[in-house]
Scaffold this motif. Structure first.
Motif, PDB file in Angstrom:
ATOM      1  N   GLU A 267      -5.008   0.098  -5.486  1.00 21.32           N
ATOM      2  CA  GLU A 267      -5.708   0.861  -5.214  1.00 21.32           C
ATOM      3  C   GLU A 267      -7.200   0.772  -6.050  1.00 21.32           C
ATOM      4  O   GLU A 267      -7.589   1.755  -7.220  1.00 21.32           O
ATOM      5  CB  GLU A 267      -5.279   2.527  -5.495  1.00 21.32           C
ATOM      6  CG  GLU A 267      -4.191   2.643  -4.491  1.00 21.32           C
ATOM      7  CD  GLU A 267      -3.605   4.219  -4.681  1.00 21.32           C
ATOM      8  OE1 GLU A 267      -2.980   4.667  -3.722  1.00 21.32           O
ATOM      9  OE2 GLU A 267      -3.324   4.519  -5.840  1.00 21.32           O
ATOM     10  N   PRO A 268      -7.828  -0.254  -6.045  1.00 21.40           N
ATOM     11  CA  PRO A 268      -8.927  -0.749  -7.025  1.00 21.40           C
ATOM     12  C   PRO A 268     -10.104   0.128  -7.101  1.00 21.40           C
ATOM     13  O   PRO A 268     -10.677   0.451  -8.313  1.00 21.40           O
ATOM     14  CB  PRO A 268      -9.365  -2.171  -6.532  1.00 21.40           C
ATOM     15  CG  PRO A 268      -8.861  -2.290  -5.262  1.00 21.40           C
ATOM     16  CD  PRO A 268      -7.771  -1.229  -4.860  1.00 21.40           C
ATOM     17  N   GLU A 269     -10.254   0.738  -5.925  1.00 23.11           N
ATOM     18  CA  GLU A 269     -11.539   1.714  -6.078  1.00 23.11           C
ATOM     19  C   GLU A 269     -11.191   2.960  -6.781  1.00 23.11           C
ATOM     20  O   GLU A 269     -12.027   3.580  -7.712  1.00 23.11           O
ATOM     21  CB  GLU A 269     -11.810   2.295  -4.639  1.00 23.11           C
ATOM     22  CG  GLU A 269     -12.608   1.173  -3.780  1.00 23.11           C
ATOM     23  CD  GLU A 269     -11.533   0.282  -3.078  1.00 23.11           C
ATOM     24  OE1 GLU A 269     -10.483   0.433  -3.342  1.00 23.11           O
ATOM     25  OE2 GLU A 269     -12.023  -1.097  -2.853  1.00 23.11           O
TER      26      GLU A 269
ATOM     27  N   ARG B 157       0.922  -1.047  -0.011  1.00 24.56           N
ATOM     28  CA  ARG B 157      -0.048   0.076  -0.059  1.00 24.56           C
ATOM     29  C   ARG B 157       1.026   1.359   0.110  1.00 24.56           C
ATOM     30  O   ARG B 157       0.402   2.176  -0.770  1.00 24.56           O
ATOM     31  CB  ARG B 157      -0.655  -0.123   1.209  1.00 24.56           C
ATOM     32  CG  ARG B 157      -2.127  -0.494   0.724  1.00 24.56           C
ATOM     33  CD  ARG B 157      -3.169  -0.332   1.984  1.00 24.56           C
ATOM     34  NE  ARG B 157      -4.191  -1.351   1.917  1.00 24.56           N
ATOM     35  CZ  ARG B 157      -4.300  -2.353   2.437  1.00 24.56           C
ATOM     36  NH1 ARG B 157      -3.029  -2.713   3.656  1.00 24.56           N
ATOM     37  NH2 ARG B 157      -4.950  -3.337   2.516  1.00 24.56           N
TER      38      ARG B 157
ATOM     39  N   ARG C 172     -11.487  -9.383  -4.810  1.00 25.31           N
ATOM     40  CA  ARG C 172     -12.865  -9.197  -4.284  1.00 25.31           C
ATOM     41  C   ARG C 172     -13.464  -8.070  -4.582  1.00 25.31           C
ATOM     42  O   ARG C 172     -14.829  -7.749  -4.755  1.00 25.31           O
ATOM     43  CB  ARG C 172     -13.095  -9.588  -2.750  1.00 25.31           C
ATOM     44  CG  ARG C 172     -13.219 -11.112  -2.544  1.00 25.31           C
ATOM     45  CD  ARG C 172     -13.539 -11.365  -1.028  1.00 25.31           C
ATOM     46  NE  ARG C 172     -12.631 -10.736  -0.016  1.00 25.31           N
ATOM     47  CZ  ARG C 172     -11.761 -11.225   0.470  1.00 25.31           C
ATOM     48  NH1 ARG C 172     -11.264 -12.325  -0.007  1.00 25.31           N
ATOM     49  NH2 ARG C 172     -11.009 -10.452   1.334  1.00 25.31           N
ATOM     50  N   ARG C 173     -12.955  -7.043  -4.284  1.00 23.24           N
ATOM     51  CA  ARG C 173     -13.268  -5.656  -4.260  1.00 23.24           C
ATOM     52  C   ARG C 173     -13.675  -5.232  -5.879  1.00 23.24           C
ATOM     53  O   ARG C 173     -14.688  -4.508  -6.069  1.00 23.24           O
ATOM     54  CB  ARG C 173     -12.316  -4.697  -3.586  1.00 23.24           C
ATOM     55  CG  ARG C 173     -12.519  -4.493  -2.014  1.00 23.24           C
ATOM     56  CD  ARG C 173     -11.260  -4.355  -1.324  1.00 23.24           C
ATOM     57  NE  ARG C 173     -10.499  -3.096  -1.767  1.00 23.24           N
ATOM     58  CZ  ARG C 173      -9.246  -2.853  -1.508  1.00 23.24           C
ATOM     59  NH1 ARG C 173      -8.430  -3.820  -1.165  1.00 23.24           N
ATOM     60  NH2 ARG C 173      -8.712  -1.625  -1.606  1.00 23.24           N
ATOM     61  N   LEU C 174     -12.880  -5.782  -6.541  1.00 22.92           N
ATOM     62  CA  LEU C 174     -13.213  -5.320  -8.009  1.00 22.92           C
ATOM     63  C   LEU C 174     -14.464  -6.022  -8.468  1.00 22.92           C
ATOM     64  O   LEU C 174     -15.151  -5.819  -9.479  1.00 22.92           O
ATOM     65  CB  LEU C 174     -11.936  -5.809  -8.766  1.00 22.92           C
ATOM     66  CG  LEU C 174     -10.684  -4.771  -8.831  1.00 22.92           C
ATOM     67  CD1 LEU C 174      -9.368  -5.522  -9.489  1.00 22.92           C
ATOM     68  CD2 LEU C 174     -11.082  -3.546  -9.582  1.00 22.92           C
ATOM     69  N   THR C 175     -14.387  -7.502  -8.008  1.00 25.94           N
ATOM     70  CA  THR C 175     -15.425  -8.218  -8.882  1.00 25.94           C
ATOM     71  C   THR C 175     -16.837  -7.968  -8.041  1.00 25.94           C
ATOM     72  O   THR C 175     -17.855  -8.172  -8.617  1.00 25.94           O
ATOM     73  CB  THR C 175     -15.211  -9.831  -8.610  1.00 25.94           C
ATOM     74  OG1 THR C 175     -14.826 -10.070  -7.206  1.00 25.94           O
ATOM     75  CG2 THR C 175     -14.201 -10.324  -9.397  1.00 25.94           C
ATOM     76  N   ALA C 176     -16.736  -7.202  -6.883  1.00 26.69           N
ATOM     77  CA  ALA C 176     -17.797  -6.963  -6.283  1.00 26.69           C
ATOM     78  C   ALA C 176     -18.607  -5.601  -7.073  1.00 26.69           C
ATOM     79  O   ALA C 176     -19.953  -5.530  -7.139  1.00 26.69           O
ATOM     80  CB  ALA C 176     -17.755  -6.371  -4.831  1.00 26.69           C
ATOM     81  N   ALA C 177     -17.896  -5.051  -7.876  1.00 30.51           N
ATOM     82  CA  ALA C 177     -18.370  -3.967  -8.456  1.00 30.51           C
ATOM     83  C   ALA C 177     -19.024  -4.281 -10.086  1.00 30.51           C
ATOM     84  O   ALA C 177     -19.261  -3.502 -10.606  1.00 30.51           O
ATOM     85  CB  ALA C 177     -17.349  -2.919  -8.704  1.00 30.51           C
TER      86      ALA C 177
ATOM     87  N   SER D 254      -8.228  -9.665  -1.282  1.00 31.55           N
ATOM     88  CA  SER D 254      -9.086  -8.555  -1.246  1.00 31.55           C
ATOM     89  C   SER D 254      -9.298  -7.704  -2.400  1.00 31.55           C
ATOM     90  O   SER D 254     -10.390  -7.511  -2.687  1.00 31.55           O
ATOM     91  CB  SER D 254      -8.658  -7.798   0.008  1.00 31.55           C
ATOM     92  OG  SER D 254      -8.873  -6.481   0.089  1.00 31.55           O
ATOM     93  N   ILE D 255      -8.211  -7.298  -3.240  1.00 29.82           N
ATOM     94  CA  ILE D 255      -8.226  -6.688  -4.300  1.00 29.82           C
ATOM     95  C   ILE D 255      -9.281  -7.434  -5.343  1.00 29.82           C
ATOM     96  O   ILE D 255     -10.073  -6.609  -5.881  1.00 29.82           O
ATOM     97  CB  ILE D 255      -6.862  -6.184  -5.018  1.00 29.82           C
ATOM     98  CG1 ILE D 255      -5.938  -5.490  -3.927  1.00 29.82           C
ATOM     99  CG2 ILE D 255      -6.848  -5.694  -6.397  1.00 29.82           C
ATOM    100  CD1 ILE D 255      -4.490  -5.319  -4.520  1.00 29.82           C
TER     101      ILE D 255
END
Ligand code: SAM
Length: 272
Positions: free
Chosen positions: A139-141, A4, A179-184, A176-177
């Protein structure tokens, strides 16, 4: 430095004194966008592990077959390709738009040299769109916030993470990266991954990567096929599952059967 911290402290500067993954990959793929330091590191790794060049080419060939399937049979019209690499033959938008000229593609990479070559990635068909984000996978978001300029996230998107997750050293952060990307992504979206492993060549691959981690940047973390399969948790993994990328739906089978396996494993999955 943690993943990070290094994401936020990255400077937009091309360092020609340290071998870099995008340029060394370009070298192994037969490209010209690399420096002496990259060629030297590439030759050293190839001397330790002669199959590495075949591995880079098998990775790229998987990109072509996966996108042809996604844009063709699966009918996907939007692609988010993170960890794009330097422009080479068969870039994501070229393959997708050969099948579906209206396809919309967003590229993202954090290497300043890739950014400086982005024009070659923005040669969209008139019916489609290409965009480029100077962004960091850690920083996927931020990548998602910029990708909405071009992609409609209420409709299916194919998320391509090819040859990039092994540059995230913290395995929990890498999961986690993803998961966060596929959640979108909307239902009916796809995730395609390929990732280095040592499942085939064992110690030779591990030694080559240890050398890479001394001379090159960013560092690489090998993961087992089982660890790679976990990136697809919660998604419907397509046949043939997580396999060496030379064996993911090969176009041509050699007379002796399946193509030789390489230490780059891949899979494609659909979000239910
Ligand atoms: C080995 S190349 C793979 C290129 C292409 N995806 C392929 O499969 O042929 C890895 C790419 O990932 C990019 N990369 C590495 N770490 C990254 C990060 N944290 N965020 C965005 N891109 C990254 C590198 O700059 C490089 O272009």
């Amino acid at each position: 430095m943690t993943d990070r911290q290094s994401a936020s402290s990255q400077k937009p500067k091309i360092d020609t004194t340290i071998a870099h993954t995008a340029r060394i990959w370009n070298y192994w793929l037969g490209g010209k966008d690399n420096f002496a330091v990259d060629r030297e590191a590439g030759d050293k790794v190839a001397a330790m592990l002669p199959s590495i060049v075949a591995q880079a080419r098998a990775d790229r060939a998987f990109l072509g077959r996966a996108i042809r399937y996604l844009a063709g049979e699966a009918g996907v019209r939007q692609f988010l390709d993170i960890g794009t690499g330097l422009p080479t033959v068969e870039n994501t938008h070229e393959v997708a738009q050969q099948v579906a000229p209206e396809a919309r593609i967003v590229y993202a990479d954090n290497d300043p040299l890739v950014l400086s070559h982005a024009r070659a990635l923005l040669t969209s068909s008139p019916e489609g769109v290409c965009d480029y984000i100077d962004g960091d996978l850690r920083e996927p978001e931020k990548i998602l916030a910029q990708a909405v300029r071009t992609l409609d996230f209420t409709r299916p998107v194919a998320l391509m993470l090819l040859g990039v997750l092994h540059h995230i050293s913290d395995t929990d952060l890498a999961y986690s990266i993803v998961r966060r990307l596929t959640a979108a992504l909307a239902p009916g979206s796809f995730l395609a991954i390929n990732h280095s492993t040592s499942a085939i060549h064992g110690a030779a691959m591990e030694e080559a990567v240890a050398h890479w981690n001394l001379v090159g940047t960013p560092s690489m973390t090998l993961r087992s096929p089982q660890q790679i399969a976990r990136f697809f948790d919660g998604l419907d993994l397509l046949e043939p599952g997580v396999v060496s990328c030379s064996r993911w739906r090969p176009a041509l089978r050699s007379a002796g059967g399946q193509p030789a396996e390489v230490d780059e494993f891949c899979g494609v999955a659909r979000k239910p």
